[in-house]
Design an enzyme around this catalytic site. Structure first.
Site, PDB file in Angstrom:
ATOM      1  N   SER A  70      -0.464   4.860  -5.011  1.00  0.00           N
ATOM      2  CA  SER A  70      -0.931   5.111  -3.650  1.00  0.00           C
ATOM      3  C   SER A  70      -0.020   6.066  -2.885  1.00  0.00           C
ATOM      4  O   SER A  70      -0.225   6.303  -1.705  1.00  0.00           O
ATOM      5  CB  SER A  70      -1.041   3.788  -2.900  1.00  0.00           C
ATOM      6  OG  SER A  70       0.187   3.124  -2.991  1.00  0.00           O
ATOM      7  N   THR A 172       0.403   2.632   1.381  1.00  0.00           N
ATOM      8  CA  THR A 172       1.274   3.597   2.041  1.00  0.00           C
ATOM      9  C   THR A 172       2.689   3.060   2.114  1.00  0.00           C
ATOM     10  O   THR A 172       2.888   1.896   2.431  1.00  0.00           O
ATOM     11  CB  THR A 172       0.795   3.800   3.499  1.00  0.00           C
ATOM     12  OG1 THR A 172      -0.504   4.349   3.452  1.00  0.00           O
ATOM     13  CG2 THR A 172       1.727   4.686   4.280  1.00  0.00           C
ATOM     14  N   THR A 190       1.717   8.833   1.807  1.00  0.00           N
ATOM     15  CA  THR A 190       0.610   8.156   1.125  1.00  0.00           C
ATOM     16  C   THR A 190      -0.306   9.149   0.424  1.00  0.00           C
ATOM     17  O   THR A 190      -0.360  10.331   0.796  1.00  0.00           O
ATOM     18  CB  THR A 190      -0.224   7.361   2.165  1.00  0.00           C
ATOM     19  OG1 THR A 190      -1.168   6.533   1.492  1.00  0.00           O
ATOM     20  CG2 THR A 190      -0.976   8.272   3.112  1.00  0.00           C
ATOM     21  N   ARG A 200     -10.745  13.916   3.573  1.00  0.00           N
ATOM     22  CA  ARG A 200     -10.445  12.809   4.488  1.00  0.00           C
ATOM     23  C   ARG A 200      -8.938  12.722   4.757  1.00  0.00           C
ATOM     24  O   ARG A 200      -8.120  12.832   3.847  1.00  0.00           O
ATOM     25  CB  ARG A 200     -10.953  11.497   3.881  1.00  0.00           C
ATOM     26  CG  ARG A 200     -10.703  10.254   4.748  1.00  0.00           C
ATOM     27  CD  ARG A 200      -9.441   9.520   4.355  1.00  0.00           C
ATOM     28  NE  ARG A 200      -9.294   8.244   5.051  1.00  0.00           N
ATOM     29  CZ  ARG A 200      -8.204   7.498   5.014  1.00  0.00           C
ATOM     30  NH1 ARG A 200      -7.151   7.896   4.320  1.00  0.00           N
ATOM     31  NH2 ARG A 200      -8.126   6.369   5.662  1.00  0.00           N
ATOM     32  N   THR A 223       0.087   0.420   7.660  1.00  0.00           N
ATOM     33  CA  THR A 223      -0.546   0.609   6.360  1.00  0.00           C
ATOM     34  C   THR A 223      -1.911  -0.068   6.424  1.00  0.00           C
ATOM     35  O   THR A 223      -2.162  -0.887   7.300  1.00  0.00           O
ATOM     36  CB  THR A 223       0.321   0.015   5.225  1.00  0.00           C
ATOM     37  OG1 THR A 223      -0.324   0.249   3.967  1.00  0.00           O
ATOM     38  CG2 THR A 223       0.529  -1.468   5.379  1.00  0.00           C
ATOM     39  N   GLY A 224      -2.786   0.306   5.503  1.00  0.00           N
ATOM     40  CA  GLY A 224      -4.116  -0.287   5.513  1.00  0.00           C
ATOM     41  C   GLY A 224      -5.182   0.730   5.879  1.00  0.00           C
ATOM     42  O   GLY A 224      -4.970   1.938   5.729  1.00  0.00           O
TER      43      GLY A 224
HETATM   44  N1  ASP Z   1      -3.193   3.964   5.743  1.00  0.00           N
HETATM   45  C1  ASP Z   1      -3.534   4.729   4.583  1.00  0.00           C
HETATM   46  C2  ASP Z   1      -4.722   5.564   4.875  1.00  0.00           C
HETATM   47  O1  ASP Z   1      -5.641   5.120   5.547  1.00  0.00           O
HETATM   48  C3  ASP Z   1      -3.838   3.956   3.356  1.00  0.00           C
HETATM   49  C4  ASP Z   1      -3.073   2.721   3.080  1.00  0.00           C
HETATM   50  O2  ASP Z   1      -2.071   2.426   3.706  1.00  0.00           O
HETATM   51  O3  ASP Z   1      -3.492   1.983   2.187  1.00  0.00           O
HETATM   52  O4  ASP Z   1      -4.787   6.672   4.388  1.00  0.00           O
END
Ligand code: ASP
Length: 313
Positions: A70, A172, A190, A200, A223-224
């Site tokens: 990731s 991330t 990330t 995106r 993150t997320g």
């Molecule tokens: N926050 C990151 C994104 O939306 C992805 C992640 O942290 O899993 O690109």
């Protein structure tokens, strides 16, 4: 005991709030279980380098780790098979740099730092960021590893686009550090959501959303599911909540609830996690779903801490 920080930008109120403890600094925290990264960052600060150097070097550890799918090299690609990276960095003076939709350069965090230090801009994207990277001596390399290609080929059989809640407990990498002089920096790097649409960009390179640092107050990273973080400007919100007197923990909790309590929020179907650090070296973390964690290196101890979450069952 106060450390007498030389920072004219601090208001008197901010100065009064600061109660730095020389025994507990430096401190570094990062999203997920990334002990090698926090170790690198902490040792960098022990070596009398700045929190900014610590952030860059710490994040680089994960960018170079091909097993982490990731971040950096080996990141899972978009739905068309391209690995595209997002990253940003902020120093204690409030300067920031960011790269978005970057291809073929593994150390996005270092390129973000170059944008901050060597251009008049904050953000460079796509081919422009890549060309700037080569002009600064960065090496071109294929970021799609065999393992990530295999995972993408498997995904193509269904091509179902469902944001994955916790990718191997490690998405991330967001990192915050306060060095022995009390200066705070942060970074975020990330490959974004796996199998995203081509082009995106998530929250991670957006200052205020994926990362925010105010050296008088503290910092936060996310993150997320980036779209949800962007919609609530999560990291800036957390820093402002700390400015109002909330602890890092409470500020993270309020910011998560800001997402959860939105009208028609479908928070049960995605993950967002925040970590935060204040000027005293206090830390906090909170997430929507179970499974999130933070790594903290402080006082010679490198520990992974399970985050509390809004959904507990
Ligand atoms: N926050 C990151 C994104 O939306 C992805 C992640 O942290 O899993 O690109």
């Amino acid at each position: 005991m106060g450390l007498g920080i030389a920072n004219d930008a601090l208001s008197n109120v901010d100065k009064q709030k600061i109660n730095l403890n020389e025994d507990t600094l430096p401190v570094v925290i990062a999203t997920w279980d990334v002990k090698n990264a926090t170790k690198k960052a902490w040792k960098t600060m022990q070596n009398h380098e700045s929190s900014l150097d610590a952030i860059e070097k710490g994040c680089m550890v994960e960018e170079a780790n091909e097993k982490g799918q990731s971040v950096g090299k080996g990141g899972l690609p978009d739905r068309d098979g391209n690995v595209t990276l997002d990253a940003c960095i902020m120093n204690s003076k409030g300067d920031c740099g960011s790269v978005v939709f970057l291809k073929n350069i593994k150390h996005a965090i270092s390129l973000a730092r170059k944008v901050m230090e060597d251009t008049p801009h904050v953000m460079l994207s796509g081919i422009g960021a890549e060309e700037f990277g080569y002009s600064m001596g960065f090496v071109k390399e294929d970021l799609l590893t065999e393992a990530s290609k295999k995972a993408w080929n498997k995904w193509k059989k269904t091509s179902k686009y469902d944001p994955i809640i916790n990718i191997e407990n490690h998405d991330t990498i967001g990192m915050l550090a306060i060095d022995s002089s009390g200066n705070i920096s942060g970074g975020c790097t990330t490959s974004g959501l796996a199998y995203k649409m081509h082009g995106r960009v998530g929250d991670s390179p957006i200052i205020g959303s994926g990362l925010y640092v105010d050296n008088g107050i503290g910092g936060a990273v996310a993150t997320g599911l980036g779209e949800e973080v962007v919609k609530t400007v999560g990291s800036f919100l957390i820093v402002e909540l700390m400015r109002q007197g909330h602890s890092p923990q409470k500020a993270c909790e309020i910011a998560i609830k800001r997402i959860v309590y939105k009208p028609n929020s479908n928070y049960k179907n995605f993950q967002v996690g925040y970590i935060a650090l204040n000027k005293n070296g206090d830390v906090g973390c909170y997430s929507i779903q179970k499974g999130f964690s933070m790594t903290k290196y402080q006082s010679n101890k490198n520990v992974n801490i399970k985050s509390d979450s809004y959904i507990i069952s």
